[in-house]
Design an enzyme around this catalytic site. Structure first.
Site, PDB file in Angstrom:
ATOM      1  N   HIS A   8       0.821  -1.218   0.000  1.00  0.00           N
ATOM      2  CA  HIS A   8       0.000   0.000   0.000  1.00  0.00           C
ATOM      3  C   HIS A   8       0.853   1.266   0.000  1.00  0.00           C
ATOM      4  CE1 HIS A   8       0.982   0.916   4.175  1.00  0.00           C
ATOM      5  NE2 HIS A   8       0.834  -0.388   4.421  1.00  0.00           N
ATOM      6  N   HIS A 141       0.243  -5.434   2.401  1.00  0.00           N
ATOM      7  CA  HIS A 141       1.013  -4.731   3.429  1.00  0.00           C
ATOM      8  C   HIS A 141       2.450  -5.238   3.471  1.00  0.00           C
ATOM      9  CE1 HIS A 141      -2.904  -3.362   4.872  1.00  0.00           C
ATOM     10  NE2 HIS A 141      -3.292  -4.581   4.572  1.00  0.00           N
TER      11      HIS A 141
END
Length: 176
Positions: A8, A141
């Site tokens: 992200h 992530h």
């Protein structure tokens, strides 16, 4: 199969060196710009499916990238960041690092890295079985990017815990 993996975009927690597992934080303006850059870098790639973590920073990054593809973003909690329990939102410290280096330990009120590896590897095996000839983008992530990388490349414990691509850096892996 070709797998693209994107961490992200930047968040305030990244800037402040805060532990950010399942905390639901937003992208910064720079994080949104990073997602746009990732979209541009993927521009010539055919993507058949997009999977994203349910956490806002990953989902918002996927939405920005998806502006080119107009696909259904499939949410999968198996690529959600590790639950760091009592360390969520605190400044990265020695106690946190102790748990981070000991993969079988559960973060207090959270998960162990072994649990995360199990769920991420099962996700990857499912992709391999369901979509053997497709190009897939996964937006997730830092911890999950590490685990995915370890699925394809042998890594020592130290390498696993220190290797980390920048926000919105694109990793790609061929059919395995």
């Amino acid at each position: 199969m070709k797998l693209y993996v994107v961490r992200h975009g930047q968040t305030d927690y990244n800037i402040d060196n805060k532990v950010c597992g399942i905390s639901n934080v937003e992208l910064t303006d720079l994080g949104k710009q990073q997602a746009i850059k990732a979209r541009e870098q993927l521009e010539d790639q055919k993507i058949d499916y997009i999977f994203a973590s349910p956490l806002q920073r990953a989902y918002d990054t996927a939405k920005i990238i998806n502006e080119k593809y107009h696909l259904n973003i499939q949410i999968d909690s198996r690529v959600q960041e590790i639950n760091f329990g009592q360390f969520e939102g605190v400044i990265n410290n020695k106690e946190f690092q102790y748990y981070k280096q000991n993969h079988a330990l559960h973060y207090p009120q959270g998960e162990s890295l072994f649990q995360v590896v199990h769920r991420v590897y099962s996700f990857l095996e499912e992709l391999e079985n369901k979509y053997p000839d497709k190009n897939i983008l996964v937006v997730c992530h830092g911890g999950i990017v590490r685990v995915i990388h370890s699925y394809f490349h042998d890594m020592t414990n130290e390498e696993l815990m220190t290797w980390l691509p920048e926000n919105c850096c694109i990793q790609s892996y061929e059919k395995w």
